[in-house]
Design a protein around this motif. Structure first.
Motif, PDB file in Angstrom:
ATOM      1  N   THR A  97       0.839  -1.187   0.000  1.00  9.19           N
ATOM      2  CA  THR A  97       0.000   0.000   0.000  1.00  9.19           C
ATOM      3  C   THR A  97       0.878   1.244   0.000  1.00  9.19           C
ATOM      4  O   THR A  97       2.105   1.158   0.066  1.00  9.19           O
ATOM      5  CB  THR A  97      -0.920   0.015   1.233  1.00  9.19           C
ATOM      6  OG1 THR A  97      -0.121   0.168   2.426  1.00  9.19           O
ATOM      7  CG2 THR A  97      -1.727  -1.269   1.337  1.00  9.19           C
ATOM      8  N   LEU A  98       0.231   2.398  -0.052  1.00  8.66           N
ATOM      9  CA  LEU A  98       0.990   3.655   0.018  1.00  8.66           C
ATOM     10  C   LEU A  98       1.633   3.845   1.390  1.00  8.66           C
ATOM     11  O   LEU A  98       2.533   4.675   1.543  1.00  8.66           O
ATOM     12  CB  LEU A  98       0.067   4.840  -0.287  1.00  8.66           C
ATOM     13  CG  LEU A  98      -0.522   4.902  -1.699  1.00  8.66           C
ATOM     14  CD1 LEU A  98      -1.386   6.155  -1.858  1.00  8.66           C
ATOM     15  CD2 LEU A  98       0.571   4.875  -2.760  1.00  8.66           C
ATOM     16  N   ALA A  99       1.176   3.080   2.391  1.00 10.47           N
ATOM     17  CA  ALA A  99       1.755   3.184   3.738  1.00 10.47           C
ATOM     18  C   ALA A  99       2.934   2.245   3.931  1.00 10.47           C
ATOM     19  O   ALA A  99       3.638   2.340   4.931  1.00 10.47           O
ATOM     20  CB  ALA A  99       0.687   2.885   4.793  1.00 10.47           C
ATOM     21  N   THR A 100       3.155   1.339   2.986  1.00 12.99           N
ATOM     22  CA  THR A 100       4.246   0.366   3.122  1.00 12.99           C
ATOM     23  C   THR A 100       5.582   1.077   2.990  1.00 12.99           C
ATOM     24  O   THR A 100       5.851   1.728   1.986  1.00 12.99           O
ATOM     25  CB  THR A 100       4.138  -0.729   2.054  1.00 12.99           C
ATOM     26  OG1 THR A 100       2.875  -1.382   2.179  1.00 12.99           O
ATOM     27  CG2 THR A 100       5.248  -1.749   2.210  1.00 12.99           C
ATOM     28  N   ASP A 101       6.398   0.940   4.042  1.00 17.56           N
ATOM     29  CA  ASP A 101       7.712   1.583   3.992  1.00 17.56           C
ATOM     30  C   ASP A 101       8.827   0.622   4.366  1.00 17.56           C
ATOM     31  O   ASP A 101      10.001   0.982   4.302  1.00 17.56           O
ATOM     32  CB  ASP A 101       7.749   2.810   4.903  1.00 17.56           C
ATOM     33  CG  ASP A 101       7.419   2.475   6.362  1.00 17.56           C
ATOM     34  OD1 ASP A 101       7.307   1.273   6.681  1.00 17.56           O
ATOM     35  OD2 ASP A 101       7.275   3.417   7.157  1.00 17.56           O
ATOM     36  N   GLY A 102       8.469  -0.587   4.795  1.00 16.96           N
ATOM     37  CA  GLY A 102       9.497  -1.557   5.157  1.00 16.96           C
ATOM     38  C   GLY A 102      10.166  -1.279   6.474  1.00 16.96           C
ATOM     39  O   GLY A 102      11.067  -2.012   6.869  1.00 16.96           O
TER      40      GLY A 102
END
Length: 268
Positions: free
Chosen positions: A125-130
């Motif tokens: 998603t757009l919130a995925t940052d790892g």
């Protein structure tokens, strides 16, 4: 004479030059690329006013949504009723948590409704940052019904109910619930009650054996061990049993018989 001929030539060429100049067209200016669609406005028109309002109130989330348009974006927009019932929990989140929740409702790929039905599995998603968490979505298709859900045990399943906006590179689909990422709403572990203390039989301290400096610690079999240690050998137990079984008068009669025999021997 030459001047007359030159003037005549100019008179003949002038109309031709004027005609050529009038027929030439200037190149048309290049058209400016169309402005990217406003996702918030599209949500408002499609029946997601409450979610659009939350998105507009979060600068980080709204700017990320808009900047993702060039590469394509697909958003899942909860209905107004779903957002209204979720607001108390939403207000308890930090600003970063609110932005992450909103961004977890969109994937950075443009999917038509048909393409969405053929893409079962996990999506970023757009919130995925790892870093702070995955914030992934899982798309599930059962027949014609498409659902999206978050990972883990958190409450996060939502059914796709309508197409709010679909024009490449942006697609917005209406869903019936707010997604709750497990990274923000991890359920608290239920502590199991402590077991009641077991009742232990108080054992007598074990006697120290010969050669032991310290008596052994009492154990559940301590009483049995003591009985075995204090019990006489088998043959002594058998004799004692016979003596206990003999009546008390029998011993007296034997003594009287012995005395009578001794007296008869003396008198003889």
């Amino acid at each position: 004479m030459r001047r007359v001929h030159l003037a005549a030539v100019l008179v003949l060429l002038l109309p031709i030059a004027v005609s050529a100049a009038g027929g030439a067209k200037a190149p048309a200016p290049a058209k400016a690329p169309p402005a990217p669609p406003n996702i918030t406005a599209a949500m408002e028109k499609g029946g997601c006013k409450a979610f659009a309002a939350l998105l507009s109130a979060s600068p980080d989330a709204s700017s990320t949504f808009q900047s993702a348009i060039d590469g394509g974006v697909t958003a899942f927009c909860p209905s107004d009723g779903a957002v209204k019932s979720f607001l108390p929990r939403y207000k308890n989140l930090t600003a970063a948590g609110k932005a992450a929740l909103l961004l977890s409702h969109a994937v950075p790929v443009y999917y038509t409704r048909r393409a969405l039905k053929s893409n079962n599995g996990v999506m970023n998603t757009l919130a995925t940052d790892g870093g702070a968490g995955n914030f992934n979505l899982t798309v599930q298709n059962v027949g014609d019904q498409v659902s999206v859900k978050t990972a883990g045990k958190g409450k996060g399943a939502a059914r796709v109910e309508s197409t709010v906006y679909d024009k490449e590179p942006v697609a917005v689909y209406g869903v019936d619930a707010v997604l709750e990422p497990v990274e923000l709403f991890e359920p608290a572990e239920v502590e199991s009650p402590a077991p009641a203390p077991a009742a232990h039989k108080k054992a007598a301290p074990k006697k120290a054996r010969h050669g032991d400096d310290v008596a052994d610690a009492p154990s559940p079999d301590a009483d049995d061990d003591d009985e075995e240690d204090d019990a006489p050998p088998a043959d002594q137990r058998k004799s004692s049993k016979n003596n206990a079984a003999a009546p008390p008068g029998g011993q007296c009669l034997r003594w009287l018989a012995v005395v009578a025999v001794a007296a008869a021997a003396v008198l003889a």
